[in-house]
Design an enzyme around this catalytic site. Structure first.
Site, PDB file in Angstrom:
ATOM      1  CB  CYS A 115      10.864  -4.735  -0.114  1.00 37.48           C
ATOM      2  SG  CYS A 115      10.508  -4.631   1.631  1.00 37.48           S
ATOM      3  CG  ASN A 132      10.213  -8.167   4.500  1.00 33.99           C
ATOM      4  OD1 ASN A 132      11.240  -7.851   3.909  1.00 33.99           O
ATOM      5  ND2 ASN A 132       9.071  -7.536   4.322  1.00 33.99           N
ATOM      6  CG  HIS A 170      10.480  -8.542  -1.052  1.00 36.68           C
ATOM      7  ND1 HIS A 170      11.568  -8.637  -0.216  1.00 36.68           N
ATOM      8  CD2 HIS A 170       9.495  -7.938  -0.338  1.00 36.68           C
ATOM      9  CE1 HIS A 170      11.253  -8.089   0.953  1.00 36.68           C
ATOM     10  NE2 HIS A 170      10.010  -7.673   0.902  1.00 36.68           N
TER      11      HIS A 170
END
Ligand code: ACO
Length: 335
Positions: free
Chosen positions: A113, A284, A254
């Site tokens: 990520c 996500n 993020h």
């Protein structure tokens, strides 16, 4: 020579999967997912839509918005944990081919990520060293292909999509990326991993039966480290650059979990207007989440030339990073 982020673009697949859709698949509820993560829905790529295809669409938008042509791009960096192919060719090479660009530097970055911030750091370094002029950085993920849809602890979290940006050489200090921190601690690699299909556990009947090529996460442990690390990382980058949280126009973290974002935002005493939130719409999307979120505020007209952005990410590896930079692209005139 300095490096400036000149444009942003994104692509999301058409298919929407809601929390309700998971209720018939695993033992979960819309209420649990919403309360624990802030996620309401996520996008899922079509079967024949690859990570590279989404990366290409986002890249075309970013190149166009930078006022460039594909041949102006002299390096392509793709951050992904869901590459089209396990080892080779890299997704960046596939993207270069699909964009019709040959004889170009192209490679992937694997930092989960945090991948987009790692890609930004690499672009900055290549430009500042004088080796490149216009670097296309992409975060693209087809996480639906590496999710175990029988594991309720992970499958509800992830979605597909891509974001891209053009980072170009500039002599204007006011446009330049201010600072980037990227870091890792491999001792925590087992908190978040895809154990199978690499050299350690090559593809086998066992790997297939135990679904070892899908993402496994110790969510709660990861959560605690994420909050602690992200908070100290953003405090450090602000201190290092003698800036205060009030000077940040857009905090673009993020998008893993609303509770993580809120905890970091609260620690910095950021207002709701400063914090960019897209986790509810897209879940996500790993390396794609920051550029997708940046693109949302650009397309809505919220992101303007010169606005100070603070980026912040945490992911498998473990990796983490933050970046302080002004937006140096053209304002959005299409409202
Ligand atoms: N539906 C219902 N119950 C669930 C679900 C679900 N989808 N998933 C887990 N549960 C249960 C668990 O089994 C557990 O039950 P138990 O108490 O009976 O054992 C209970 O809910 C609580 O589980 P926790 O894991 O403690 O829940 P938590 O509040 O920590 O939320 C989550 C889990 C959302 C995964 C959170 O820990 C998180 O966001 N972690 C960080 C994720 C992250 O930032 N990852 C890094 C980036 S991702 C990347 O790099 C690819």
């Amino acid at each position: 020579m300095r490096a400036a982020l000149k444009s942003i673009g994104a692509y999301v697949p058409q298919k929407v999967m809601t929390n309700k859709d998971f209720e018939s698949m695993v033992d979960t509820t819309d209420e649990w997912i919403s309360k624990r993560t802030g996620i309401k829905e996520r996008r899922i790529a079509a079967e024949d839509e690859m990570t590279s295809d989404m990366g290409v669409e986002a890249a075309k938008v970013a190149i166009h918005r930078a006022g460039l042509k594909i041949n102006d791009i002299d390096m392509i960096v793709c951050a992904t944990i869901s590459p089209d192919y396990l080892c080779m060719p890299s997704t960046a090479c596939v993207i270069a081919s699909k964009l019709g660009r040959t004889n170009v530097t192209a490679f992937d970055i694997s930092a989960a990520c945090t991948g987009f911030i790692y890609a930004l750091a690499v672009a900055k370094a290549f430009i500042e060293s004088g080796m490149k002029n216009n670097v296309l950085i992409i975060g693209a993920e087809k996480l639906s292909a590496i999710v175990d849809y029988t594991d309720r602890t992970t499958c509800v979290l992830f979605g597909d999509g891509a974001g891209a940006a053009v980072v170009s050489a500039t002599r204007k200090k006011s446009e330049a990326i201010t600072d980037i921190h990227v870091s890792a601690d491999g001792n925590y690699g087992d908190l978040l991993m895809t154990p199978g299909c690499g050299v350690k556990n090559p593809c086998s009947q066992k790997v297939i039966e135990e679904k070892l090529c899908t993402m496994k996460m110790k969510g709660n442990e990861t959560f605690k480290i994420a909050v602690r690390t992200l908070t100290s990382d953003v405090v450090n980058i602000l201190n290092d650059n003698e800036m205060s949280a009030e000077e940040i126009k857009h905090f673009i973290p993020h998008q893993a979990n609303y509770r993580i974002i809120k905890a970091v935002g609260d620690a910095l005493k950021l207002t709701e207007e400063q914090v960019v939130l897209t986790v509810g719409k897209y879940g996500n999307t790993s390396s794609a989440s920051i550029p997708m979120a940046m693109n949302e505020i650009w397309e809505s007209g919220r992101l303007q030339y010169g606005d100070t952005m603070l980026l912040d990410a945490f992911g498998g590896g473990l990796t983490w990073g933050s970046a302080l930079l002004p937006f140096a692209g053209e304002p959005n005139t299409v409202k």
